[in-house]
Scaffold this motif. Structure first.
Motif, PDB file in Angstrom:
ATOM      1  N   GLY A 137      -2.774 -43.643  28.324  1.00  0.00           N
ATOM      2  CA  GLY A 137      -2.336 -43.094  26.873  1.00  0.00           C
ATOM      3  C   GLY A 137      -2.316 -41.628  26.810  1.00  0.00           C
ATOM      4  O   GLY A 137      -2.460 -41.273  27.738  1.00  0.00           O
ATOM      5  N   GLN A 138      -1.506 -41.230  25.789  1.00  0.00           N
ATOM      6  CA  GLN A 138      -1.248 -39.747  25.986  1.00  0.00           C
ATOM      7  C   GLN A 138      -2.397 -38.742  25.506  1.00  0.00           C
ATOM      8  O   GLN A 138      -3.068 -39.085  24.697  1.00  0.00           O
ATOM      9  N   ARG A 139      -2.357 -37.811  26.619  1.00  0.00           N
ATOM     10  CA  ARG A 139      -3.285 -36.642  26.385  1.00  0.00           C
ATOM     11  C   ARG A 139      -2.493 -35.484  26.193  1.00  0.00           C
ATOM     12  O   ARG A 139      -1.650 -35.062  26.940  1.00  0.00           O
ATOM     13  N   PRO A 140      -3.065 -34.580  25.452  1.00  0.00           N
ATOM     14  CA  PRO A 140      -2.445 -33.119  25.233  1.00  0.00           C
ATOM     15  C   PRO A 140      -2.902 -32.254  26.627  1.00  0.00           C
ATOM     16  O   PRO A 140      -3.789 -32.234  27.257  1.00  0.00           O
ATOM     17  N   PHE A 374      -9.635 -29.262  37.511  1.00  0.00           N
ATOM     18  CA  PHE A 374      -9.333 -29.628  36.135  1.00  0.00           C
ATOM     19  C   PHE A 374      -8.958 -28.262  35.396  1.00  0.00           C
ATOM     20  O   PHE A 374      -9.582 -27.407  35.374  1.00  0.00           O
ATOM     21  N   ALA A 375      -7.632 -28.407  34.768  1.00  0.00           N
ATOM     22  CA  ALA A 375      -7.338 -27.126  34.131  1.00  0.00           C
ATOM     23  C   ALA A 375      -6.248 -27.342  33.048  1.00  0.00           C
ATOM     24  O   ALA A 375      -5.467 -28.171  33.076  1.00  0.00           O
ATOM     25  N   CYS A 376      -6.564 -26.469  31.868  1.00  0.00           N
ATOM     26  CA  CYS A 376      -5.646 -26.415  30.767  1.00  0.00           C
ATOM     27  C   CYS A 376      -5.173 -27.645  30.257  1.00  0.00           C
ATOM     28  O   CYS A 376      -3.900 -27.872  29.937  1.00  0.00           O
ATOM     29  N   ALA A 377      -5.981 -28.862  30.220  1.00  0.00           N
ATOM     30  CA  ALA A 377      -5.612 -30.142  29.894  1.00  0.00           C
ATOM     31  C   ALA A 377      -6.529 -31.070  29.463  1.00  0.00           C
ATOM     32  O   ALA A 377      -7.633 -30.920  29.934  1.00  0.00           O
ATOM     33  N   VAL A 407     -21.341 -20.192  45.957  1.00  0.00           N
ATOM     34  CA  VAL A 407     -22.642 -19.643  45.007  1.00  0.00           C
ATOM     35  C   VAL A 407     -22.547 -20.622  43.717  1.00  0.00           C
ATOM     36  O   VAL A 407     -23.538 -20.665  43.226  1.00  0.00           O
ATOM     37  N   VAL A 408     -21.625 -21.346  43.289  1.00  0.00           N
ATOM     38  CA  VAL A 408     -21.647 -21.840  42.031  1.00  0.00           C
ATOM     39  C   VAL A 408     -20.577 -22.866  42.011  1.00  0.00           C
ATOM     40  O   VAL A 408     -19.181 -22.879  42.692  1.00  0.00           O
ATOM     41  N   TRP A 409     -20.765 -23.980  41.430  1.00  0.00           N
ATOM     42  CA  TRP A 409     -19.675 -25.196  40.982  1.00  0.00           C
ATOM     43  C   TRP A 409     -19.441 -25.011  39.590  1.00  0.00           C
ATOM     44  O   TRP A 409     -20.389 -24.945  38.952  1.00  0.00           O
ATOM     45  N   ASN A 410     -18.264 -24.995  39.394  1.00  0.00           N
ATOM     46  CA  ASN A 410     -17.645 -24.917  38.027  1.00  0.00           C
ATOM     47  C   ASN A 410     -16.867 -26.350  37.446  1.00  0.00           C
ATOM     48  O   ASN A 410     -15.992 -26.502  38.270  1.00  0.00           O
ATOM     49  N   GLY A 411     -17.417 -26.783  36.403  1.00  0.00           N
ATOM     50  CA  GLY A 411     -16.608 -28.131  36.104  1.00  0.00           C
ATOM     51  C   GLY A 411     -15.055 -28.160  35.565  1.00  0.00           C
ATOM     52  O   GLY A 411     -14.417 -29.001  35.954  1.00  0.00           O
ATOM     53  N   ASN A 412     -14.615 -26.966  35.152  1.00  0.00           N
ATOM     54  CA  ASN A 412     -13.203 -27.094  34.613  1.00  0.00           C
ATOM     55  C   ASN A 412     -12.584 -25.815  34.410  1.00  0.00           C
ATOM     56  O   ASN A 412     -13.635 -24.774  34.082  1.00  0.00           O
ATOM     57  N   ASN A 413     -11.387 -25.510  34.177  1.00  0.00           N
ATOM     58  CA  ASN A 413     -11.023 -24.152  33.460  1.00  0.00           C
ATOM     59  C   ASN A 413     -10.208 -24.429  32.301  1.00  0.00           C
ATOM     60  O   ASN A 413      -9.377 -25.062  32.115  1.00  0.00           O
ATOM     61  N   GLU A 414     -11.041 -23.993  31.255  1.00  0.00           N
ATOM     62  CA  GLU A 414     -10.370 -23.672  29.877  1.00  0.00           C
ATOM     63  C   GLU A 414     -10.143 -24.908  28.922  1.00  0.00           C
ATOM     64  O   GLU A 414      -9.768 -25.062  27.994  1.00  0.00           O
ATOM     65  N   ASN A 415     -10.596 -26.160  29.453  1.00  0.00           N
ATOM     66  CA  ASN A 415     -10.689 -27.334  28.803  1.00  0.00           C
ATOM     67  C   ASN A 415     -11.648 -27.606  27.751  1.00  0.00           C
ATOM     68  O   ASN A 415     -11.218 -28.206  26.715  1.00  0.00           O
ATOM     69  N   LEU A 416     -12.860 -27.099  27.869  1.00  0.00           N
ATOM     70  CA  LEU A 416     -13.813 -27.253  26.882  1.00  0.00           C
ATOM     71  C   LEU A 416     -13.371 -26.149  25.589  1.00  0.00           C
ATOM     72  O   LEU A 416     -13.215 -26.518  24.168  1.00  0.00           O
ATOM     73  N   SER A 432     -10.946 -40.153  25.315  1.00  0.00           N
ATOM     74  CA  SER A 432     -11.499 -39.566  26.208  1.00  0.00           C
ATOM     75  C   SER A 432     -10.706 -38.283  26.807  1.00  0.00           C
ATOM     76  O   SER A 432      -9.701 -38.378  26.602  1.00  0.00           O
ATOM     77  N   TRP A 433     -11.241 -37.060  27.111  1.00  0.00           N
ATOM     78  CA  TRP A 433     -10.465 -35.903  27.384  1.00  0.00           C
ATOM     79  C   TRP A 433     -11.081 -35.275  28.512  1.00  0.00           C
ATOM     80  O   TRP A 433     -10.709 -34.033  28.767  1.00  0.00           O
ATOM     81  N   GLY A 434     -12.379 -35.679  29.057  1.00  0.00           N
ATOM     82  CA  GLY A 434     -12.874 -35.086  30.331  1.00  0.00           C
ATOM     83  C   GLY A 434     -14.206 -34.303  30.057  1.00  0.00           C
ATOM     84  O   GLY A 434     -14.916 -34.099  30.894  1.00  0.00           O
ATOM     85  N   GLU A 435     -14.730 -34.571  28.851  1.00  0.00           N
ATOM     86  CA  GLU A 435     -16.012 -33.930  28.396  1.00  0.00           C
ATOM     87  C   GLU A 435     -17.048 -34.770  29.199  1.00  0.00           C
ATOM     88  O   GLU A 435     -18.150 -34.106  29.717  1.00  0.00           O
ATOM     89  N   GLY A 436     -16.789 -36.163  29.356  1.00  0.00           N
ATOM     90  CA  GLY A 436     -17.921 -36.948  30.399  1.00  0.00           C
ATOM     91  C   GLY A 436     -17.824 -36.547  31.662  1.00  0.00           C
ATOM     92  O   GLY A 436     -18.857 -36.622  32.411  1.00  0.00           O
ATOM     93  N   TYR A 437     -16.798 -35.902  32.172  1.00  0.00           N
ATOM     94  CA  TYR A 437     -16.718 -35.562  33.450  1.00  0.00           C
ATOM     95  C   TYR A 437     -17.511 -33.985  33.470  1.00  0.00           C
ATOM     96  O   TYR A 437     -18.478 -33.852  34.483  1.00  0.00           O
TER      97      TYR A 437
END
Length: 803
Positions: A137-140, A374-377, A407-416, A432-437
């Motif tokens: 399905g479509q996701r922004p 993961f970035a901007c989507a 030194v650090v793992w970061n889950g995503n860029n700007e998706n939250l 779904s939109w990635g929050e579960g990741y």
């Protein structure tokens, strides 16, 4: 013993019924370029003419010969791909070995006893993305391309600094591995330190052949003279090495970067089977996210030392990443370290970089903040993507965890942030939109595989949904409102806890533009310039940024180019000086961005041809251990000494109130000491404070060769004199190609800039923007001048002029 053979030679790319020589590692674009079948997408507007390459399937083939007699001694032969970009079918002798759909993973196929034509057919990334979109399905997202439906470098679909060049191919090495009995499948080194005692816990996974299933295997590891030995129990074995008297690995500027070789061997009764070697470093790292009177902190703590991070964001250094060599990584990262940077953030729309990147960071003392990609989507969490995301995360956590620089793992860029502020929630309608990741899958993977490092859900992120994701008072913060809509002085309007993105645009160097836009009559809005400006209303924002401070030059591209460089450097300086002055409440800045992937107007400090913009030289000043700055205060300007060094900074500060005509109005000297890792801030004495709103006087602070300026008005309102200066050119040693340009000011000369590439494309100057008071001189070393004379050099000098 295991035998490995690279198979990068002998590949062909099928194109319109013919077979072109193919380079592996490489991609379709590099092969078509080598065959002169497509134009360089970096030149002019060629990007549009090669868009078709990413919209069709491509097949690579080569012969895989039968095993030689010497090879038949091995029980097993594996075909290993370190990187396939992206949706591929792999065949051997016409039979399918497997299918792939992830650029960011490695793949292994059993080809024991098999031979014939080896084929790798890549589907169009657009077709793969469309199939996943139809299912999920479509996701922004933030851009009109389908990058969130395929596990591929998102920025190959274009970004606000990058071209749309959708690649396909074997972008990392391909090899055959022949082995018997067992092999080392995976090694996870958990490296910890307590005082001076280090500990390396090697968790080793094995793969066995059928005949090796019950054989006795022994693993032995050595580090710094300490050895551990253990018998393998099934397919796993753990070895623990306690190492006395280890030296700590430190970020650059805080200490040295000692690295220790870890050597692991796997043996059976009849001899060695396999080996693994890697370098590790001993250090502790945590992020202090405790609440305080200002909100929720975000401070890196390495080996117990609290650090103000002086960082930069990193994007792929080429839109065709297979072209990035270890030497290119080393050059770019050495440039980064030379700008006094201590942390590089690998941004989530790119790639997990090559081993050479992290090795260089280990050696240079550059901390690495690694985004998951993961970035901007909004990203679907259903299959097939969910399984790919977990496999990709496991692959790369294990691959990169030996590196002390990470030194650090970061889950995503700007998706939250996007979910909350970019009108996604209504469009998603519960999908779904990635929050579960970011809040579930990825932290579980890191906790399981690499518990020695912190994880955070995203950037920006306030730590929980109790606060806005981009709340400056909580966690990490992205400051883009200023660039998009405001004057750069608005950076001073708040004190975020940690600024993980902010920046300001400027065009690339003039020689870079001339190479990328040959024959074009350059203007801010000329066709090629607009094509190499990917940001929404990018030129409008550049022009407004200039016009707020200077008269916007009409019909004078050289002047416009210079002023945009000045504004970029000043904008970033305004932010960093303000935020450093507010340490420890603000605990770091990560400038967007250090590098470019092609020639473009962007936020980069190093342009797409590798030339240093004035911003780069400004970063060296801003990120030096000692920073002198004058900051606006409630009751007038304030003097700030920010000392990130390990020793106290004691100095005499000279404050001068100067008139625009060059005369001295007042002078004060202060003896000050800034303790190690601390900031000293005090009001400027009234006798040297310019009158409020004065256009005829300004404040100068000097200490230990550092200078800070304070003007009450913007440049177009200040009474600048017509700048006058003299230059002399002095040869350095016997090399006619290196000279010192000595500039002597007769008036105030503000933001003097020698644009070396205007003299010769490969020329470079060792200084950026420099302000001189009447009677002062500066010496600018210039390399690659090709014997240019004083008149040629003078023509490459620019400075601020009266409005």
């Amino acid at each position: 013993m295991k035998h490995t053979a690279q198979i990068g030679e002998g590949w062909s790319l099928e194109h319109d019924g013919t077979h072109l020589p193919a380079q592996v590692p490489g991609c379709v674009h590099t092969d078509l370029l080598a065959a002169d079948l497509i134009p360089d997408p970096f030149i002019g507007r060629n990007e549009r003419d090669i868009a078709w390459v990413g919209r069709r399937a491509w097949t690579y083939t080569r012969d895989l010969p039968a095993a030689q007699t010497s090879d038949e001694a091995h029980e097993r032969t594996d075909l290993v791909f370190d990187g396939l970009d992206t949706a591929a079918q792999v065949t051997l002798g016409g039979a399918e070995l497997g299918r792939t759909r992830n650029m960011h993973r490695s793949y292994r196929f059993d080809v024991t006893g098999r031979s014939g034509e080896l084929g790798v057919t890549f589907a169009s990334a657009y077709d793969e993305a469309a199939a996943v979109q139809a299912s999920a399905g479509q996701r922004p997202n933030a851009y009109p391309e389908p990058f969130q439906y395929i596990r591929k470098m998102a920025s190959s679909f274009g970004w606000d600094w990058g071209p749309t060049v959708v690649t396909a191919g074997m972008w990392r090495p391909v090899r055959l591995e022949r082995w018997s009995t067992a092999r080392i499948a995976q090694v996870r080194p958990l490296v910890t330190v307590d005082g001076t005692r280090g500990r390396v816990e090697l968790r080793v996974d094995l793969e066995r052949t059928a005949t090796g299933a019950d054989r006795r295997l022994v693993a032995q590891a050595t580090v710094a003279g300490t050895t551990a030995r253990a018998e393998a129990d099934g397919d796993t074995v753990t070895l623990v090495l306690d190492v006395p008297d280890v030296r700590l690995w430190w970020p650059r500027g805080y200490g040295e970067q000692p690295l220790y070789d870890v050597e692991l061997t796997l043996t059976a009764d009849d001899g060695p089977l396999d080996a693994w070697q890697q370098r590790v470093g001993f250090r502790t790292v945590e992020i202090d996210r405790d609440a305080d009177e200002h909100g929720t902190g975000f401070t890196f703590v390495v080996n117990g030392e609290r650090i103000f991070v002086r960082g930069v964001n990193w994007i792929p250094d080429d839109v065709l990443p297979s072209r990035i060599t270890p030497e290119r990584y080393r050059t770019r990262l050495e440039q980064t370290a030379a700008a006094n940077v201590d942390l590089v953030r690998v941004w989530g729309g790119g790639i997990y970089e090559d081993e050479a990147f992290y090795t260089a960071c280990d050696e240079l003392g550059l901390m690495v903040w690694q985004d998951f990609l993961f970035a901007c989507a909004a990203y679907p969490e259903e299959q097939p993507l969910r399984g790919e995301v977990e496999a990709e995360a496991r692959d790369n956590v294990v691959r990169l965890m030996p590196h002390p620089s990470l030194v650090v793992w970061n889950g995503n860029n700007e998706n939250l942030w996007g979910f909350r502020d970019w009108d996604w929630e209504e469009a998603l309608d519960g999908n779904s939109w990635g929050e579960g990741y970011y809040l579930g899958l990825l932290p579980r993977v890191v906790a399981e595989l690499d518990p020695t490092r912190p994880y955070m859900a995203g950037s920006p992120w306030s730590g929980s949904w109790d606060h806005h994701p981009n709340d400056p008072d909580h966690g990490t913060y992205h400051s883009w409102e200023v660039w998009n809509r405001q004057d750069y002085t608005e950076y001073r309007s708040n004190v975020p806890r940690f600024v993980s993105e902010f920046g300001w645009q400027a065009p690339p160097a003039m020689a870079t533009l001339r190479r990328a836009l040959p024959g074009e009559d350059l203007a801010p809005d000329s066709p090629g310039m607009l094509h190499h400006q990917k940001a929404e209303d990018g030129n409008g924002k550049l022009n407004r940024g200039v016009a707020r401070h200077f008269a916007l030059p009409e019909g004078d591209f050289d002047r416009w180019h210079y002023l945009t460089q000045v504004v970029q450097a000043r904008a970033v300086a305004t932010g960093i000086e303000h935020w450093r002055a507010n340490w420890p409440r603000c605990a770091g800045t990560i400038v967007w961005q250090i590098n470019d992937c092609w020639p473009v107007s962007s936020w980069a400090a190093i342009d797409g041809d590798g030339r240093l913009k004035p911003l780069y030289h400004e970063l060296r000043r801003l990120y030096a251990d000692r920073l002198l700055t004058l900051q606006p205060g409630a009751d007038g300007p304030e003097l700030v000494l920010a000392n990130q060094g390990a020793e106290p900074w004691s100095c005499d500060v000279t404050l001068r109130l100067m008139r625009a005509d060059g005369t001295l109005a007042a002078r004060v000297s202060l003896g000050l000491t800034a303790p190690a890792r601390e900031v000293v801030r005090l009001p400027v004495p009234p006798e040297v404070t310019p009158a409020t709103g004065s256009a005829k006087e300004y404040l100068v602070a000097d200490a230990d060769g550092l200078r800070a300026l304070h003007f009450e008005t913007r440049d177009h309102e200040f009474g600048y004199p017509e700048p006058r200066f003299e230059i002399a050119v002095e040869t350095v040693g016997q090399e006619r190609d290196t000279v010192d340009v000595v500039v002597t000011a007769q008036t105030l000369v503000r933001d003097l800039l020698l644009q070396a590439d205007r003299i010769a494309p490969h020329a470079r100057a060792e200084r950026g923007l420099t302000t001189l008071l009447p009677g002062e001189s500066t010496r600018i070393r210039l390399h690659g001048t090709q014997g240019a004379g004083a008149n040629t050099i003078r023509a490459a000098l620019f400075c601020v002029e009266p409005a």
